[in-house]
Design a protein around this motif. Structure first.
Motif, PDB file in Angstrom:
ATOM      1  N   ILE A 185       0.289  -0.985   0.163  1.00  0.00           N
ATOM      2  CA  ILE A 185       0.076   0.421  -0.328  1.00  0.00           C
ATOM      3  C   ILE A 185       0.909   1.041   0.208  1.00  0.00           C
ATOM      4  O   ILE A 185       0.648   2.449  -1.083  1.00  0.00           O
ATOM      5  N   GLU A 188       2.465   2.319  -3.556  1.00  0.00           N
ATOM      6  CA  GLU A 188       1.721   1.683  -4.188  1.00  0.00           C
ATOM      7  C   GLU A 188       1.271   3.633  -4.219  1.00  0.00           C
ATOM      8  O   GLU A 188       0.699   4.253  -5.508  1.00  0.00           O
ATOM      9  N   GLU A 204      10.634   2.932   6.063  1.00  0.00           N
ATOM     10  CA  GLU A 204      10.251   1.407   6.538  1.00  0.00           C
ATOM     11  C   GLU A 204      11.155   1.189   7.081  1.00  0.00           C
ATOM     12  O   GLU A 204      12.292   1.431   6.761  1.00  0.00           O
ATOM     13  N   GLY A 268       0.450  -2.226   7.478  1.00  0.00           N
ATOM     14  CA  GLY A 268       0.006  -3.514   7.613  1.00  0.00           C
ATOM     15  C   GLY A 268      -1.829  -3.541   7.835  1.00  0.00           C
ATOM     16  O   GLY A 268      -2.268  -2.451   8.100  1.00  0.00           O
ATOM     17  N   VAL A 352       1.353  -8.999  -6.878  1.00  0.00           N
ATOM     18  CA  VAL A 352       1.412  -8.246  -7.984  1.00  0.00           C
ATOM     19  C   VAL A 352       1.388  -6.050  -7.067  1.00  0.00           C
ATOM     20  O   VAL A 352       0.554  -5.545  -6.409  1.00  0.00           O
TER      21      VAL A 352
HETATM   22  P1  NAI Z   1       2.439  -4.967   3.725  1.00  0.00           P
HETATM   23  O1  NAI Z   1       2.608  -5.578   5.144  1.00  0.00           O
HETATM   24  O2  NAI Z   1       2.222  -5.161   2.810  1.00  0.00           O
HETATM   25  O3  NAI Z   1       3.625  -3.940   4.359  1.00  0.00           O
HETATM   26  C1  NAI Z   1       3.850  -3.083   5.351  1.00  0.00           C
HETATM   27  C2  NAI Z   1       4.818  -2.747   5.731  1.00  0.00           C
HETATM   28  O4  NAI Z   1       5.077  -1.291   7.075  1.00  0.00           O
HETATM   29  C3  NAI Z   1       5.947  -3.393   5.899  1.00  0.00           C
HETATM   30  O5  NAI Z   1       7.220  -3.318   4.859  1.00  0.00           O
HETATM   31  C4  NAI Z   1       6.453  -3.325   7.234  1.00  0.00           C
HETATM   32  O6  NAI Z   1       7.615  -3.423   7.279  1.00  0.00           O
HETATM   33  C5  NAI Z   1       6.135  -1.952   7.750  1.00  0.00           C
HETATM   34  N1  NAI Z   1       6.097  -1.031   9.220  1.00  0.00           N
HETATM   35  C6  NAI Z   1       5.573  -2.037   9.748  1.00  0.00           C
HETATM   36  N2  NAI Z   1       5.643  -1.580  11.138  1.00  0.00           N
HETATM   37  C7  NAI Z   1       6.148  -0.353  10.450  1.00  0.00           C
HETATM   38  C8  NAI Z   1       5.986   1.066  11.076  1.00  0.00           C
HETATM   39  N3  NAI Z   1       6.519   1.361  12.418  1.00  0.00           N
HETATM   40  N4  NAI Z   1       7.522   2.214  10.797  1.00  0.00           N
HETATM   41  C9  NAI Z   1       7.664   1.929   9.747  1.00  0.00           C
HETATM   42  N5  NAI Z   1       7.178   0.915   8.492  1.00  0.00           N
HETATM   43  C10 NAI Z   1       6.522  -0.010   9.740  1.00  0.00           C
HETATM   44  O7  NAI Z   1       0.938  -4.056   4.296  1.00  0.00           O
HETATM   45  P2  NAI Z   1       0.104  -2.645   3.507  1.00  0.00           P
HETATM   46  O8  NAI Z   1       1.053  -2.041   3.034  1.00  0.00           O
HETATM   47  O9  NAI Z   1      -0.787  -1.738   4.681  1.00  0.00           O
HETATM   48  O10 NAI Z   1      -0.997  -3.336   2.947  1.00  0.00           O
HETATM   49  C11 NAI Z   1      -2.094  -4.542   3.743  1.00  0.00           C
HETATM   50  C12 NAI Z   1      -2.363  -5.644   2.506  1.00  0.00           C
HETATM   51  O11 NAI Z   1      -3.285  -5.053   1.710  1.00  0.00           O
HETATM   52  C13 NAI Z   1      -0.934  -6.506   2.573  1.00  0.00           C
HETATM   53  O12 NAI Z   1      -0.930  -8.125   3.068  1.00  0.00           O
HETATM   54  C14 NAI Z   1      -1.083  -6.746   1.084  1.00  0.00           C
HETATM   55  O13 NAI Z   1      -1.138  -7.749   0.249  1.00  0.00           O
HETATM   56  C15 NAI Z   1      -2.680  -5.793   0.309  1.00  0.00           C
HETATM   57  N6  NAI Z   1      -2.253  -4.934  -0.758  1.00  0.00           N
HETATM   58  C16 NAI Z   1      -2.069  -5.251  -1.873  1.00  0.00           C
HETATM   59  C17 NAI Z   1      -1.927  -4.655  -2.598  1.00  0.00           C
HETATM   60  C18 NAI Z   1      -2.192  -5.247  -4.236  1.00  0.00           C
HETATM   61  O14 NAI Z   1      -2.195  -6.637  -4.603  1.00  0.00           O
HETATM   62  N7  NAI Z   1      -1.775  -4.764  -5.251  1.00  0.00           N
HETATM   63  C19 NAI Z   1      -2.697  -3.538  -2.691  1.00  0.00           C
HETATM   64  C20 NAI Z   1      -2.376  -2.511  -1.225  1.00  0.00           C
HETATM   65  C21 NAI Z   1      -2.649  -4.025  -0.630  1.00  0.00           C
END
Ligand code: NAI
Length: 468
Positions: A185, A188, A204, A268, A352
Protein backbone atom coordinates in the motif's frame (compact mmCIF):
# COMPACT_ATOMS: atom_id res chain seq x y z
CA UNK A 1 -39.98 -7.88 18.98
CA UNK A 2 -40.29 -10.89 16.67
CA UNK A 3 -37.48 -13.29 16.20
CA UNK A 4 -37.14 -14.98 12.87
CA UNK A 5 -35.06 -18.04 12.16
CA UNK A 6 -34.23 -19.02 8.60
CA UNK A 7 -32.27 -22.03 7.46
CA UNK A 8 -29.85 -22.26 4.53
CA UNK A 9 -27.21 -24.64 3.28
CA UNK A 10 -24.62 -21.86 3.71
CA UNK A 11 -24.66 -18.70 5.75
CA UNK A 12 -21.76 -16.44 4.83
CA UNK A 13 -20.69 -13.61 7.10
CA UNK A 14 -19.13 -10.86 4.98
CA UNK A 15 -19.66 -10.12 1.28
CA UNK A 16 -16.15 -9.13 0.23
CA UNK A 17 -14.09 -11.05 -2.32
CA UNK A 18 -14.00 -14.27 -0.25
CA UNK A 19 -17.62 -14.17 0.87
CA UNK A 20 -19.29 -13.22 -2.40
CA UNK A 21 -17.20 -15.65 -4.46
CA UNK A 22 -18.25 -18.43 -2.09
CA UNK A 23 -21.90 -17.33 -2.38
CA UNK A 24 -21.84 -17.18 -6.19
CA UNK A 25 -20.21 -20.60 -6.60
CA UNK A 26 -22.36 -22.29 -3.94
CA UNK A 27 -25.56 -20.93 -5.49
CA UNK A 28 -24.36 -22.03 -8.93
CA UNK A 29 -23.96 -25.55 -7.54
CA UNK A 30 -27.54 -25.56 -6.25
CA UNK A 31 -26.98 -24.72 -2.60
CA UNK A 32 -29.16 -22.18 -0.78
CA UNK A 33 -27.14 -19.20 0.45
CA UNK A 34 -27.59 -16.27 2.84
CA UNK A 35 -24.95 -13.57 2.49
CA UNK A 36 -24.74 -11.23 5.47
CA UNK A 37 -23.17 -7.81 4.89
CA UNK A 38 -23.30 -4.64 6.98
CA UNK A 39 -21.93 -2.37 4.29
CA UNK A 40 -21.77 -2.97 0.52
CA UNK A 41 -21.53 -6.26 -1.35
CA UNK A 42 -18.07 -6.26 -2.90
CA UNK A 43 -16.25 -5.29 0.28
CA UNK A 44 -12.89 -3.59 0.64
CA UNK A 45 -11.43 -4.68 -2.71
CA UNK A 46 -14.21 -3.25 -4.84
CA UNK A 47 -15.13 -0.18 -2.82
CA UNK A 48 -12.02 0.91 -0.90
CA UNK A 49 -9.12 -1.22 -2.12
CA UNK A 50 -7.93 -2.91 -5.29
CA UNK A 51 -10.25 -1.29 -7.81
CA UNK A 52 -10.15 2.38 -6.73
CA UNK A 53 -6.38 2.27 -6.08
CA UNK A 54 -5.71 0.83 -9.51
CA UNK A 55 -7.92 3.54 -11.05
CA UNK A 56 -5.84 6.12 -9.14
CA UNK A 57 -2.65 4.50 -10.44
CA UNK A 58 -3.96 4.51 -13.98
CA UNK A 59 -4.68 8.24 -13.71
CA UNK A 60 -1.13 8.60 -12.34
CA UNK A 61 0.25 6.86 -15.45
CA UNK A 62 -1.76 9.19 -17.68
CA UNK A 63 -0.23 12.16 -15.81
CA UNK A 64 3.27 10.73 -16.33
CA UNK A 65 2.61 10.20 -20.02
CA UNK A 66 1.40 13.78 -20.41
CA UNK A 67 4.40 15.14 -18.51
CA UNK A 68 7.02 12.93 -20.10
CA UNK A 69 5.77 12.76 -23.67
CA UNK A 70 8.71 14.77 -24.99
CA UNK A 71 11.08 11.78 -24.59
CA UNK A 72 9.03 10.11 -27.35
CA UNK A 73 8.89 13.30 -29.40
CA UNK A 74 5.35 14.06 -28.30
CA UNK A 75 5.27 17.45 -26.62
CA UNK A 76 2.47 18.03 -24.17
CA UNK A 77 1.96 20.08 -21.04
CA UNK A 78 0.41 18.73 -17.89
CA UNK A 79 -1.92 21.55 -16.81
CA UNK A 80 -3.21 20.22 -13.53
CA UNK A 81 -4.48 17.11 -11.80
CA UNK A 82 -7.97 17.53 -10.39
CA UNK A 83 -8.19 14.88 -7.69
CA UNK A 84 -11.95 15.29 -7.32
CA UNK A 85 -12.31 14.40 -11.02
CA UNK A 86 -9.89 11.48 -10.66
CA UNK A 87 -12.07 10.29 -7.77
CA UNK A 88 -15.23 10.67 -9.85
CA UNK A 89 -13.63 8.57 -12.62
CA UNK A 90 -12.62 5.92 -10.08
CA UNK A 91 -16.11 5.92 -8.56
CA UNK A 92 -17.69 5.45 -11.96
CA UNK A 93 -15.55 2.33 -12.49
CA UNK A 94 -16.53 1.00 -9.06
CA UNK A 95 -20.22 1.80 -9.65
CA UNK A 96 -20.30 -0.14 -12.92
CA UNK A 97 -18.61 -3.17 -11.38
CA UNK A 98 -20.89 -2.96 -8.33
CA UNK A 99 -24.01 -2.94 -10.52
CA UNK A 100 -22.73 -6.00 -12.33
CA UNK A 101 -21.99 -7.81 -9.10
CA UNK A 102 -25.39 -7.01 -7.59
CA UNK A 103 -27.01 -8.32 -10.78
CA UNK A 104 -25.05 -11.58 -10.50
CA UNK A 105 -25.93 -12.04 -6.84
CA UNK A 106 -29.60 -11.41 -7.61
CA UNK A 107 -29.69 -13.72 -10.61
CA UNK A 108 -28.31 -16.59 -8.53
CA UNK A 109 -31.05 -16.11 -5.95
CA UNK A 110 -28.73 -15.47 -3.06
CA UNK A 111 -30.46 -13.99 0.01
CA UNK A 112 -28.55 -10.83 0.91
CA UNK A 113 -29.04 -9.86 4.56
CA UNK A 114 -28.33 -6.21 5.22
CA UNK A 115 -26.82 -5.82 8.70
CA UNK A 116 -23.97 -6.66 11.04
CA UNK A 117 -23.92 -10.37 11.89
CA UNK A 118 -22.41 -12.30 14.77
CA UNK A 119 -21.40 -15.93 15.07
CA UNK A 120 -23.31 -17.76 17.77
CA UNK A 121 -23.16 -21.33 19.01
CA UNK A 122 -26.52 -22.84 19.94
CA UNK A 123 -27.58 -26.28 21.07
CA UNK A 124 -28.49 -27.08 17.47
CA UNK A 125 -25.23 -25.82 16.00
CA UNK A 126 -23.60 -22.59 14.86
CA UNK A 127 -25.63 -19.75 13.39
CA UNK A 128 -25.32 -16.10 12.46
CA UNK A 129 -27.50 -13.57 14.25
CA UNK A 130 -28.33 -10.21 12.76
CA UNK A 131 -30.22 -8.04 15.23
CA UNK A 132 -33.18 -10.12 16.34
CA UNK A 133 -32.97 -12.56 13.46
CA UNK A 134 -31.06 -15.81 13.27
CA UNK A 135 -29.72 -17.47 10.17
CA UNK A 136 -28.97 -21.10 10.65
CA UNK A 137 -26.75 -22.83 8.14
CA UNK A 138 -25.57 -26.37 7.69
CA UNK A 139 -22.33 -24.56 7.04
CA UNK A 140 -21.20 -21.15 8.24
CA UNK A 141 -18.48 -19.34 6.32
CA UNK A 142 -16.66 -16.48 8.06
CA UNK A 143 -15.38 -13.92 5.57
CA UNK A 144 -15.11 -10.71 7.57
CA UNK A 145 -11.89 -9.43 6.00
CA UNK A 146 -9.34 -7.00 7.37
CA UNK A 147 -8.84 -3.40 8.50
CA UNK A 148 -5.99 -0.89 8.27
CA UNK A 149 -3.80 -1.18 11.34
CA UNK A 150 -2.25 1.80 13.06
CA UNK A 151 0.77 2.17 15.31
CA UNK A 152 0.61 2.40 19.09
CA UNK A 153 0.09 6.02 20.13
CA UNK A 154 -0.73 7.20 16.61
CA UNK A 155 -4.32 8.37 16.30
CA UNK A 156 -5.84 8.14 12.83
CA UNK A 157 -7.96 11.27 12.42
CA UNK A 158 -8.82 11.04 8.75
CA UNK A 159 -7.58 14.59 8.30
CA UNK A 160 -3.81 14.69 8.84
CA UNK A 161 -3.23 11.04 9.69
CA UNK A 162 -4.86 8.77 7.16
CA UNK A 163 -5.42 5.14 6.28
CA UNK A 164 -5.58 4.10 2.63
CA UNK A 165 -9.39 4.43 2.80
CA UNK A 166 -9.04 8.12 3.76
CA UNK A 167 -6.34 8.61 1.14
CA UNK A 168 -8.71 7.34 -1.55
CA UNK A 169 -11.40 9.76 -0.40
CA UNK A 170 -9.15 12.86 -0.74
CA UNK A 171 -10.49 15.47 -3.16
CA UNK A 172 -7.46 17.70 -3.05
CA UNK A 173 -3.83 16.73 -3.49
CA UNK A 174 -1.44 17.50 -0.66
CA UNK A 175 1.80 19.30 -1.51
CA UNK A 176 3.75 16.78 0.53
CA UNK A 177 3.09 13.46 2.22
CA UNK A 178 4.83 11.02 4.54
CA UNK A 179 4.01 7.35 4.10
CA UNK A 180 4.75 5.01 7.02
CA UNK A 181 5.30 1.50 5.72
CA UNK A 182 7.06 0.58 2.50
CA UNK A 183 4.86 -2.45 1.80
CA UNK A 184 2.37 -2.77 -1.05
CA UNK A 185 0.00 0.00 0.00
CA UNK A 186 2.79 2.43 0.92
CA UNK A 187 4.63 1.88 -2.35
CA UNK A 188 1.50 2.18 -4.51
CA UNK A 189 0.35 5.44 -2.92
CA UNK A 190 3.88 6.88 -2.95
CA UNK A 191 4.06 6.10 -6.67
CA UNK A 192 0.64 7.56 -7.54
CA UNK A 193 1.09 10.70 -5.48
CA UNK A 194 4.54 11.35 -6.94
CA UNK A 195 3.12 11.07 -10.45
CA UNK A 196 0.64 13.77 -9.42
CA UNK A 197 3.50 16.00 -8.28
CA UNK A 198 3.36 15.40 -4.53
CA UNK A 199 6.61 15.48 -2.56
CA UNK A 200 6.68 11.99 -0.95
CA UNK A 201 8.79 10.44 1.81
CA UNK A 202 8.36 6.73 2.59
CA UNK A 203 9.55 5.46 5.98
CA UNK A 204 10.04 1.71 6.23
CA UNK A 205 11.17 -0.01 9.44
CA UNK A 206 12.84 -2.95 7.69
CA UNK A 207 16.03 -2.44 5.66
CA UNK A 208 14.30 -2.31 2.26
CA UNK A 209 11.10 -1.40 0.43
CA UNK A 210 8.77 -4.33 -0.28
CA UNK A 211 10.68 -6.56 2.15
CA UNK A 212 8.78 -9.69 1.09
CA UNK A 213 10.05 -9.46 -2.50
CA UNK A 214 13.52 -10.52 -3.72
CA UNK A 215 16.28 -8.20 -2.41
CA UNK A 216 17.28 -7.31 -6.01
CA UNK A 217 13.71 -6.18 -6.65
CA UNK A 218 13.80 -3.87 -3.63
CA UNK A 219 17.13 -2.44 -4.83
CA UNK A 220 15.76 -1.81 -8.33
CA UNK A 221 12.58 -0.24 -6.94
CA UNK A 222 14.54 2.01 -4.59
CA UNK A 223 16.71 3.11 -7.53
CA UNK A 224 13.64 3.85 -9.65
CA UNK A 225 12.02 5.76 -6.79
CA UNK A 226 15.20 7.79 -6.29
CA UNK A 227 15.11 8.72 -9.97
CA UNK A 228 11.51 9.81 -9.52
CA UNK A 229 12.56 11.93 -6.49
CA UNK A 230 10.63 9.80 -4.00
CA UNK A 231 12.56 9.73 -0.73
CA UNK A 232 12.72 6.26 0.82
CA UNK A 233 14.05 6.07 4.38
CA UNK A 234 14.57 2.38 5.04
CA UNK A 235 15.63 0.67 8.26
CA UNK A 236 14.11 3.68 9.97
CA UNK A 237 11.68 3.69 12.90
CA UNK A 238 9.37 6.55 13.79
CA UNK A 239 9.52 7.71 17.38
CA UNK A 240 6.95 10.49 17.31
CA UNK A 241 4.30 12.01 15.04
CA UNK A 242 2.82 15.36 15.96
CA UNK A 243 0.12 17.43 14.36
CA UNK A 244 1.30 20.97 13.60
CA UNK A 245 -0.54 24.04 12.33
CA UNK A 246 0.67 23.24 8.82
CA UNK A 247 0.23 19.48 8.89
CA UNK A 248 2.27 16.79 10.52
CA UNK A 249 5.81 16.40 11.80
CA UNK A 250 7.43 13.03 12.28
CA UNK A 251 10.50 12.37 14.40
CA UNK A 252 12.69 9.47 13.33
CA UNK A 253 14.90 7.15 15.36
CA UNK A 254 17.99 9.16 14.38
CA UNK A 255 16.31 12.30 15.82
CA UNK A 256 15.82 13.88 12.42
CA UNK A 257 12.37 15.24 11.56
CA UNK A 258 10.27 15.22 8.43
CA UNK A 259 7.30 17.55 7.98
CA UNK A 260 4.49 17.21 5.47
CA UNK A 261 0.83 18.07 4.86
CA UNK A 262 -0.31 14.60 5.78
CA UNK A 263 0.73 11.16 6.93
CA UNK A 264 -0.46 7.88 5.42
CA UNK A 265 -0.26 4.88 7.72
CA UNK A 266 0.33 1.69 5.72
CA UNK A 267 1.83 -0.71 8.23
CA UNK A 268 -0.29 -3.74 7.43
CA UNK A 269 -3.84 -4.92 7.85
CA UNK A 270 -5.28 -6.77 10.84
CA UNK A 271 -8.02 -9.41 10.65
CA UNK A 272 -11.59 -8.34 11.50
CA UNK A 273 -12.23 -10.85 14.25
CA UNK A 274 -13.26 -8.62 17.17
CA UNK A 275 -16.83 -8.09 18.30
CA UNK A 276 -18.18 -10.75 15.95
CA UNK A 277 -18.79 -13.51 18.49
CA UNK A 278 -15.70 -15.46 17.41
CA UNK A 279 -13.91 -15.39 20.77
CA UNK A 280 -17.20 -16.07 22.62
CA UNK A 281 -17.86 -19.08 20.40
CA UNK A 282 -14.41 -20.42 21.22
CA UNK A 283 -13.21 -20.57 17.61
CA UNK A 284 -9.42 -21.06 17.66
CA UNK A 285 -7.34 -18.02 16.71
CA UNK A 286 -3.66 -17.33 16.43
CA UNK A 287 -2.22 -13.82 16.56
CA UNK A 288 -5.59 -12.37 15.60
CA UNK A 289 -6.17 -14.68 12.61
CA UNK A 290 -8.51 -17.69 12.56
CA UNK A 291 -6.79 -21.04 12.72
CA UNK A 292 -7.83 -23.29 9.84
CA UNK A 293 -6.75 -26.56 8.27
CA UNK A 294 -6.01 -27.11 4.58
CA UNK A 295 -9.77 -27.31 3.86
CA UNK A 296 -10.28 -23.96 5.58
CA UNK A 297 -12.20 -25.56 8.47
CA UNK A 298 -11.98 -23.72 11.79
CA UNK A 299 -11.88 -25.48 15.15
CA UNK A 300 -15.72 -25.46 15.26
CA UNK A 301 -17.36 -28.17 13.14
CA UNK A 302 -19.41 -26.65 10.34
CA UNK A 303 -17.62 -23.29 10.47
CA UNK A 304 -15.08 -22.37 7.78
CA UNK A 305 -13.06 -19.22 7.21
CA UNK A 306 -11.89 -17.59 3.96
CA UNK A 307 -9.85 -14.58 2.82
CA UNK A 308 -7.98 -12.04 4.91
CA UNK A 309 -9.03 -13.49 8.30
CA UNK A 310 -6.91 -16.54 7.41
CA UNK A 311 -3.19 -15.83 7.97
CA UNK A 312 -1.29 -15.54 4.66
CA UNK A 313 -1.32 -13.20 1.67
CA UNK A 314 -4.15 -10.69 2.09
CA UNK A 315 -5.12 -10.59 -1.55
CA UNK A 316 -8.54 -10.43 -3.19
CA UNK A 317 -7.77 -13.26 -5.62
CA UNK A 318 -6.75 -15.49 -2.70
CA UNK A 319 -10.14 -14.65 -1.15
CA UNK A 320 -11.92 -15.59 -4.40
CA UNK A 321 -9.99 -18.87 -4.53
CA UNK A 322 -10.77 -19.66 -0.88
CA UNK A 323 -14.46 -18.91 -1.38
CA UNK A 324 -14.74 -21.08 -4.47
CA UNK A 325 -12.83 -23.89 -2.76
CA UNK A 326 -15.17 -23.90 0.26
CA UNK A 327 -18.30 -23.83 -1.91
CA UNK A 328 -17.02 -26.76 -3.98
CA UNK A 329 -15.82 -28.72 -0.97
CA UNK A 330 -19.29 -28.47 0.59
CA UNK A 331 -20.95 -29.34 -2.71
CA UNK A 332 -18.63 -32.36 -3.05
CA UNK A 333 -19.64 -33.59 0.43
CA UNK A 334 -23.28 -33.20 -0.70
CA UNK A 335 -22.48 -35.26 -3.83
CA UNK A 336 -23.23 -32.30 -6.07
CA UNK A 337 -19.72 -32.54 -7.53
CA UNK A 338 -17.93 -35.72 -8.61
CA UNK A 339 -14.43 -34.71 -7.46
CA UNK A 340 -13.10 -32.81 -4.45
CA UNK A 341 -11.58 -29.41 -5.21
CA UNK A 342 -7.85 -28.82 -4.77
CA UNK A 343 -6.94 -26.80 -1.65
CA UNK A 344 -5.53 -23.33 -2.30
CA UNK A 345 -1.77 -23.11 -1.82
CA UNK A 346 -0.37 -19.68 -0.95
CA UNK A 347 2.77 -20.29 -2.96
CA UNK A 348 0.75 -20.56 -6.18
CA UNK A 349 -0.85 -17.16 -5.65
CA UNK A 350 0.52 -14.39 -7.88
CA UNK A 351 1.41 -11.07 -6.23
CA UNK A 352 1.48 -7.70 -7.93
CA UNK A 353 2.44 -4.21 -6.78
CA UNK A 354 1.03 -1.71 -9.27
CA UNK A 355 3.58 1.05 -8.74
CA UNK A 356 5.81 2.61 -11.40
CA UNK A 357 7.73 0.40 -12.00
CA UNK A 358 5.45 -2.59 -11.42
CA UNK A 359 6.50 -5.65 -9.45
CA UNK A 360 5.01 -9.10 -9.97
CA UNK A 361 5.98 -12.46 -8.57
CA UNK A 362 4.76 -15.99 -8.03
CA UNK A 363 6.16 -19.05 -6.30
CA UNK A 364 9.17 -19.32 -4.05
CA UNK A 365 11.80 -16.69 -3.39
CA UNK A 366 15.41 -17.77 -3.84
CA UNK A 367 15.80 -17.90 -0.07
CA UNK A 368 12.70 -20.07 0.37
CA UNK A 369 13.85 -22.40 -2.41
CA UNK A 370 17.32 -22.76 -0.85
CA UNK A 371 15.74 -23.61 2.48
CA UNK A 372 13.64 -26.31 0.82
CA UNK A 373 15.91 -27.83 -1.84
CA UNK A 374 19.53 -28.89 -1.85
CA UNK A 375 20.23 -27.47 -5.29
CA UNK A 376 18.84 -24.24 -6.60
CA UNK A 377 19.68 -22.39 -9.78
CA UNK A 378 18.70 -18.80 -10.56
CA UNK A 379 18.78 -16.75 -13.73
CA UNK A 380 18.20 -13.05 -14.21
CA UNK A 381 17.23 -11.70 -17.61
CA UNK A 382 17.56 -7.95 -18.00
CA UNK A 383 14.71 -6.14 -19.77
CA UNK A 384 17.45 -4.23 -21.59
CA UNK A 385 17.41 -7.10 -24.10
CA UNK A 386 13.65 -6.98 -24.59
CA UNK A 387 12.44 -4.88 -27.53
CA UNK A 388 9.04 -3.94 -26.14
CA UNK A 389 10.54 -2.86 -22.81
CA UNK A 390 13.00 -0.65 -24.69
CA UNK A 391 10.13 0.89 -26.64
CA UNK A 392 8.42 1.65 -23.33
CA UNK A 393 11.74 2.96 -21.99
CA UNK A 394 11.41 0.81 -18.90
CA UNK A 395 14.16 -0.85 -16.93
CA UNK A 396 13.90 -4.04 -14.94
CA UNK A 397 14.41 -7.77 -15.05
CA UNK A 398 12.92 -11.22 -14.78
CA UNK A 399 14.46 -13.54 -12.19
CA UNK A 400 13.81 -17.27 -12.32
CA UNK A 401 14.35 -19.65 -9.42
CA UNK A 402 14.71 -23.29 -10.36
CA UNK A 403 14.92 -26.44 -8.25
CA UNK A 404 18.17 -28.32 -9.03
CA UNK A 405 17.81 -29.41 -12.61
CA UNK A 406 14.04 -29.64 -12.11
CA UNK A 407 11.12 -27.26 -12.59
CA UNK A 408 10.99 -23.50 -12.18
CA UNK A 409 9.59 -22.79 -8.70
CA UNK A 410 9.67 -19.00 -8.59
CA UNK A 411 9.36 -16.07 -11.02
CA UNK A 412 10.06 -12.49 -9.90
CA UNK A 413 9.77 -9.42 -12.11
CA UNK A 414 10.11 -5.66 -12.04
CA UNK A 415 9.46 -3.16 -14.85
CA UNK A 416 6.59 -1.31 -16.48
CA UNK A 417 3.58 -3.57 -17.19
CA UNK A 418 5.10 -6.75 -15.75
CA UNK A 419 1.79 -7.36 -13.95
CA UNK A 420 0.56 -8.65 -17.31
CA UNK A 421 3.33 -11.27 -17.40
CA UNK A 422 2.39 -12.89 -14.12
CA UNK A 423 -0.32 -14.98 -15.77
CA UNK A 424 2.24 -16.92 -17.79
CA UNK A 425 4.62 -17.00 -14.83
CA UNK A 426 1.87 -18.57 -12.74
CA UNK A 427 1.25 -21.31 -15.30
CA UNK A 428 4.96 -22.08 -15.26
CA UNK A 429 5.25 -22.46 -11.48
CA UNK A 430 1.85 -24.09 -10.92
CA UNK A 431 2.37 -26.67 -13.68
CA UNK A 432 5.94 -27.45 -12.59
CA UNK A 433 7.27 -26.46 -16.00
CA UNK A 434 10.94 -27.13 -16.74
CA UNK A 435 12.98 -24.47 -18.56
CA UNK A 436 12.94 -26.56 -21.77
CA UNK A 437 9.14 -26.70 -21.70
CA UNK A 438 8.88 -22.91 -21.73
CA UNK A 439 11.86 -22.51 -24.07
CA UNK A 440 9.90 -24.59 -26.59
CA UNK A 441 6.99 -22.15 -26.64
CA UNK A 442 6.97 -19.39 -29.24
CA UNK A 443 6.46 -15.94 -27.73
CA UNK A 444 5.04 -13.15 -29.88
CA UNK A 445 7.53 -10.50 -30.94
CA UNK A 446 7.80 -7.78 -29.78
CA UNK A 447 6.09 -8.37 -26.44
CA UNK A 448 7.32 -8.22 -22.90
CA UNK A 449 6.31 -11.87 -22.61
CA UNK A 450 9.35 -12.61 -24.71
CA UNK A 451 11.43 -11.72 -21.66
CA UNK A 452 9.97 -14.78 -19.95
CA UNK A 453 10.67 -16.88 -23.02
CA UNK A 454 14.25 -15.58 -23.27
CA UNK A 455 14.90 -16.17 -19.57
CA UNK A 456 13.82 -19.78 -19.97
CA UNK A 457 15.88 -20.19 -23.14
CA UNK A 458 18.90 -19.02 -21.17
CA UNK A 459 18.11 -21.33 -18.26
CA UNK A 460 17.70 -24.21 -20.72
CA UNK A 461 21.25 -23.49 -21.92
CA UNK A 462 20.39 -21.81 -25.25
CA UNK A 463 20.27 -18.06 -24.68
CA UNK A 464 19.19 -15.99 -27.69
CA UNK A 465 19.23 -12.28 -26.87
CA UNK A 466 21.39 -12.58 -23.78
CA UNK A 467 24.91 -13.61 -22.90
CA UNK A 468 25.35 -16.83 -21.05
P1 NAI B 1 2.35 -4.80 4.14
O1 NAI B 1 2.43 -5.84 5.18
O2 NAI B 1 2.50 -5.13 2.71
O3 NAI B 1 3.45 -3.68 4.44
C1 NAI B 1 3.53 -3.01 5.66
C2 NAI B 1 4.96 -2.48 5.78
O4 NAI B 1 5.01 -1.61 6.90
C3 NAI B 1 5.98 -3.57 6.01
O5 NAI B 1 7.00 -3.46 5.05
C4 NAI B 1 6.46 -3.31 7.43
O6 NAI B 1 7.80 -3.66 7.61
C5 NAI B 1 6.24 -1.82 7.56
N1 NAI B 1 6.09 -1.36 8.95
C6 NAI B 1 5.42 -1.94 9.97
N2 NAI B 1 5.52 -1.20 11.08
C7 NAI B 1 6.25 -0.11 10.75
C8 NAI B 1 6.67 1.04 11.47
N3 NAI B 1 6.38 1.20 12.75
N4 NAI B 1 7.39 1.98 10.82
C9 NAI B 1 7.70 1.81 9.50
N5 NAI B 1 7.33 0.75 8.79
C10 NAI B 1 6.60 -0.20 9.40
O7 NAI B 1 0.99 -4.03 4.45
P2 NAI B 1 0.22 -2.89 3.63
O8 NAI B 1 1.10 -2.27 2.62
O9 NAI B 1 -0.40 -2.03 4.67
O10 NAI B 1 -0.89 -3.71 2.87
C11 NAI B 1 -1.83 -4.49 3.62
C12 NAI B 1 -2.26 -5.68 2.84
O11 NAI B 1 -3.05 -5.32 1.74
C13 NAI B 1 -1.09 -6.47 2.32
O12 NAI B 1 -1.13 -7.78 2.82
C14 NAI B 1 -1.21 -6.43 0.86
O13 NAI B 1 -0.91 -7.69 0.28
C15 NAI B 1 -2.64 -6.02 0.60
N6 NAI B 1 -2.64 -5.15 -0.59
C16 NAI B 1 -2.37 -5.69 -1.79
C17 NAI B 1 -2.28 -4.90 -2.91
C18 NAI B 1 -1.94 -5.53 -4.22
O14 NAI B 1 -2.03 -6.74 -4.35
N7 NAI B 1 -1.52 -4.77 -5.22
C19 NAI B 1 -2.48 -3.45 -2.84
C20 NAI B 1 -2.71 -3.00 -1.52
C21 NAI B 1 -2.78 -3.83 -0.45
Amino acid sequence: MTTMTSAFDLVILGAGSGGYACALRAAQLGLSVALVEKDLVGGTCLHRGCIPTKALLHAAEVADNARDGAQFGVHATLDRVDLAEVKAYSESVVARLYQGLIGLVRSRQITVVDGGGRLELTGSGPQVTVGENSYRGRHIVLATGSYSRSLPGLRIDGDRVLTSEHALALEKLPTSAIVIGGGVIGVEFASAWRSFGVDVTVVEALPRLLPVEEPEISTALERAFRKRSITALTGMAITKAERTAAGIEVTLADDSTVAADLLLVAVGRGANTDGLGYAESGVAMERGFLTVNERLETSIPGVRAVGDIVAGYQLAHRGFAHGIFVAEDIAYADRLLPHPPTPVLDENIPRVTYSDPEIASVGLSEEEARARYEQVETLTYDLGGNGRSQILRTRGFVKLVRRGDGPVVGVHMIGARVSELVGEAQLITSWDAHPVDVAGLVHAHPTQNEALGEAHLALAGKPLHSHG
